[in-house]
Design an enzyme around this catalytic site. Structure first.
Site, mmCIF file in Angstrom:
data_model
loop_
_atom_site.group_PDB
_atom_site.id
_atom_site.type_symbol
_atom_site.label_atom_id
_atom_site.label_comp_id
_atom_site.label_asym_id
_atom_site.label_seq_id
_atom_site.Cartn_x
_atom_site.Cartn_y
_atom_site.Cartn_z
ATOM 1 N N ARG A 1 0.829 -1.206 0.000
ATOM 2 C CA ARG A 1 0.000 0.000 0.000
ATOM 3 C C ARG A 1 0.869 1.263 0.000
ATOM 4 O O ARG A 1 1.007 1.931 -1.018
ATOM 5 C CB ARG A 1 -0.936 0.008 1.224
ATOM 6 C CG ARG A 1 -2.131 0.948 1.087
ATOM 7 C CD ARG A 1 -1.828 2.431 1.261
ATOM 8 N NE ARG A 1 -1.283 2.761 2.577
ATOM 9 C CZ ARG A 1 -0.845 3.976 2.897
ATOM 10 N NH1 ARG A 1 -0.898 4.966 2.019
ATOM 11 N NH2 ARG A 1 -0.331 4.203 4.092
ATOM 12 N N ASP A 2 1.478 1.574 1.118
ATOM 13 C CA ASP A 2 2.250 2.809 1.226
ATOM 14 C C ASP A 2 3.385 2.823 0.213
ATOM 15 O O ASP A 2 3.720 3.879 -0.348
ATOM 16 C CB ASP A 2 2.799 2.931 2.647
ATOM 17 C CG ASP A 2 3.413 4.288 2.932
ATOM 18 O OD1 ASP A 2 2.957 5.282 2.352
ATOM 19 O OD2 ASP A 2 4.358 4.337 3.737
ATOM 20 N N HIS B 1 7.332 4.304 12.126
ATOM 21 C CA HIS B 1 7.231 4.205 10.670
ATOM 22 C C HIS B 1 8.341 5.107 10.114
ATOM 23 O O HIS B 1 8.157 6.317 10.001
ATOM 24 C CB HIS B 1 5.830 4.670 10.245
ATOM 25 C CG HIS B 1 5.567 4.651 8.780
ATOM 26 N ND1 HIS B 1 4.746 3.727 8.190
ATOM 27 C CD2 HIS B 1 6.012 5.436 7.779
ATOM 28 C CE1 HIS B 1 4.680 3.949 6.884
ATOM 29 N NE2 HIS B 1 5.452 4.995 6.605
ATOM 30 N N HIS C 1 11.245 6.497 7.507
ATOM 31 C CA HIS C 1 11.737 6.630 6.136
ATOM 32 C C HIS C 1 13.251 6.783 6.188
ATOM 33 O O HIS C 1 13.800 7.349 7.127
ATOM 34 C CB HIS C 1 11.093 7.832 5.445
ATOM 35 C CG HIS C 1 9.706 7.531 4.950
ATOM 36 N ND1 HIS C 1 9.233 7.948 3.728
ATOM 37 C CD2 HIS C 1 8.701 6.826 5.516
ATOM 38 C CE1 HIS C 1 7.986 7.528 3.575
ATOM 39 N NE2 HIS C 1 7.635 6.855 4.637
ATOM 40 N N CYS D 1 9.844 9.218 -2.007
ATOM 41 C CA CYS D 1 9.547 10.308 -1.088
ATOM 42 C C CYS D 1 9.353 11.559 -1.923
ATOM 43 O O CYS D 1 10.301 12.060 -2.515
ATOM 44 C CB CYS D 1 10.695 10.510 -0.108
ATOM 45 S SG CYS D 1 10.470 11.972 0.923
ATOM 46 N N ASN E 1 10.463 4.609 2.263
ATOM 47 C CA ASN E 1 10.315 3.707 3.395
ATOM 48 C C ASN E 1 11.564 2.870 3.620
ATOM 49 O O ASN E 1 12.228 2.433 2.686
ATOM 50 C CB ASN E 1 9.147 2.746 3.131
ATOM 51 C CG ASN E 1 7.812 3.444 3.155
ATOM 52 O OD1 ASN E 1 7.363 3.897 4.187
ATOM 53 N ND2 ASN E 1 7.180 3.549 1.988
#
Lengths: 302, 302
Positions: free
Chosen positions: B16-17, B208, B210, B241, B250
């Site tokens: 998803r992300d 979470h 990055h 990003c 990520n």
């Protein structure tokens, strides 16, 4: 968590350990510019060259000329690798501030890399150490493969302690612990340093991390938590890793400084200047900039 | 140093992300394969899709089909992002195990990203939370920009605590703290978690991270030292990003698992299988594999 050191010392190894492992040729003038710009950015120690046979390491054949042409700053220590007495004599003639010798924590790596056992390599360094002492030049010791060997796999912390003790006994003021293939994690750092710090002060140990598996900054952080404050790094991540093609080698100085800045650990180094140098040398070598921070700042101007 | 958690829970956000922020198109069949392979590798939670308007996020237009075609495993939780009631209803119809809502810790980011204030965004989620509770589906809250905002710069930990508290009060069982632009360091993690852990249990917080500035693994390590044990990551570092072109997004799941394995923190995930999946999806998308571990292992066969 233990309090972190308030200050850290960066040993910039790009001009030697970095360039030595780059395939692209680089002119003496560009090397001189690189060293001068690094010195201006506030880096306190710069591994500037290597006095070895040009047959072995052609990229370092002009180290004497580099030393002859750099603008020497009183607040910067310019160092060189000197694997033998002849190299030491050339280094002393070039006016180095400090020299370095190297040994492996892995017998197999020592045999394959320099064709002798660990103890034989140390015996060869004895006259280098004596001559350096006579000249009043400090000697640093590198130990490679401290958290893993491409031939043997895991390396026992006790093997690292043993070779480090021998280097210290020979007269090294500091031992730099090299994760040559970048396989170590923060867990390995803890296991290694828990053993090392029983025999040595944290102030006599440095970490030399490769970022092949992306673990270098975490390993440096774990070392800081153990009280270490000297770290080798390479501008733009210069230096490939012959055992992992396509992967990166030395941790990038920019990335280390970004981490240390965020932790409030002082280095006296100007990150913006470093990022500019990293982009410049990457363009000059026509290579990818391996600094994450360099790429992020270069990419979005943050 | 504090003892680390013995186990960690990985929330795989690549499908998803990750994919949402990739420019290359990907077929529904490949998404299904990706989710199935991740589930087989031992990943316990997979963010499988997003139920939003395809006008906003075309890459997620087929989330219902993905849910309809994956091979559901009882030991895996398949989750989806549901920003509004319509999305939640579609997600429930698709049989999701869990849903997620998101808010920002930065007013400017909230305004620019979703065109409303933080409080307005939370008000919009209230009916989603109620309907999810009626359906017996747990809700996870994402908070973005927890260690920095592209518009505001530094973000106060108290701002993160405040929006997290509101999400918890609305009924979220866990809040995932997102370093959306990857600027945070371990120092920021410490400052943030020192505030957060006064209000929340470590077991209700996830990180979470990055990896834009290369700090993600170190930040995860620092979070582990604060007792957190839930981490979002993305296979092969899927997900760009938008604020740092050319930089990575990520943190790669492979790299996190390599770190955790080295620390002796159990995840139940097969690293070798993950590396294979990362290479496969990178080839499928014709993109660079952003996992350091994937590249290192793929490069030298270690």
């Amino acid at each position: 968590m233990a309090a972190l050191p308030k200050q850290a010392r960066i040993i910039e190894v790009g001009p030697r350990d970095g360039l030595q492992n780059e395939s692209q040729p680089i002119s003496t003038a560009d090397k001189v510019t690189l060293v001068n710009r690094l010195a201006q950015s506030g880096v306190p120690v710069i591994e500037t060259g290597s006095f070895v046979s040009p047959k072995w390491v052609p990229q370092m054949a002009d180290s004497a000329q580099v030393f002859a042409n750099i603008e020497r700053r009183q607040d910067v220590r310019y160092t060189a690798l000197t694997p033998n007495l002849r190299g030491l004599e050339s280094a002393l003639a070039a006016g180095v501030d400090e020299v370095a010798v190297f040994a492996a924590a892995s017998e197999s790596f020592s045999q394959k890399n320099i064709n002798c056992s660990i103890d034989e390599s140390l015996e060869r360094f004895a006259p280098v150490m004596d001559a350096a002492a006579d000249a009043g030049v400090p000697v640093r010791g590198y130990v490679s493969c401290v958290m893993g060997c491409p031939y043997e796999g895991d390396i026992a912390p006790e093997a690292v302690r043993l070779v480090s003790q021998k280097l210290m006994d020979l007269g090294c003021y500091e031992v730099s612990l090299g994760d040559t293939i970048g396989v170590g994690t923060a867990g390995d750092v803890k296991r290694l340093l828990d053993v090392m710090l029983k025999s040595f002060d944290a102030g006599n140990l440095a970490m030399h991390c490769h970022d092949t598996y992306g673990q270098a900054l975490t390993n440096i952080y774990a070392a800081l938590e153990h009280g270490l404050s000297s770290f080798d790094s390479s501008i733009a991540g210069l230096g490939g890793c012959p055992y992992a093609r396509g992967a990166t080698g030395n941790v990038a100085t920019e990335d280390v400084i970004y981490l240390l800045n965020g932790l409030g650990v002082q280095t006296g180094i100007d990150l913006g200047a470093l990022v500019d140098i990293g982009h410049w040398i990457s363009r000059t070598l026509n290579r990818r900039n391996n600094s994450r921070v360099g790429n992020a700042i270069g990419a979005c101007g943050v």
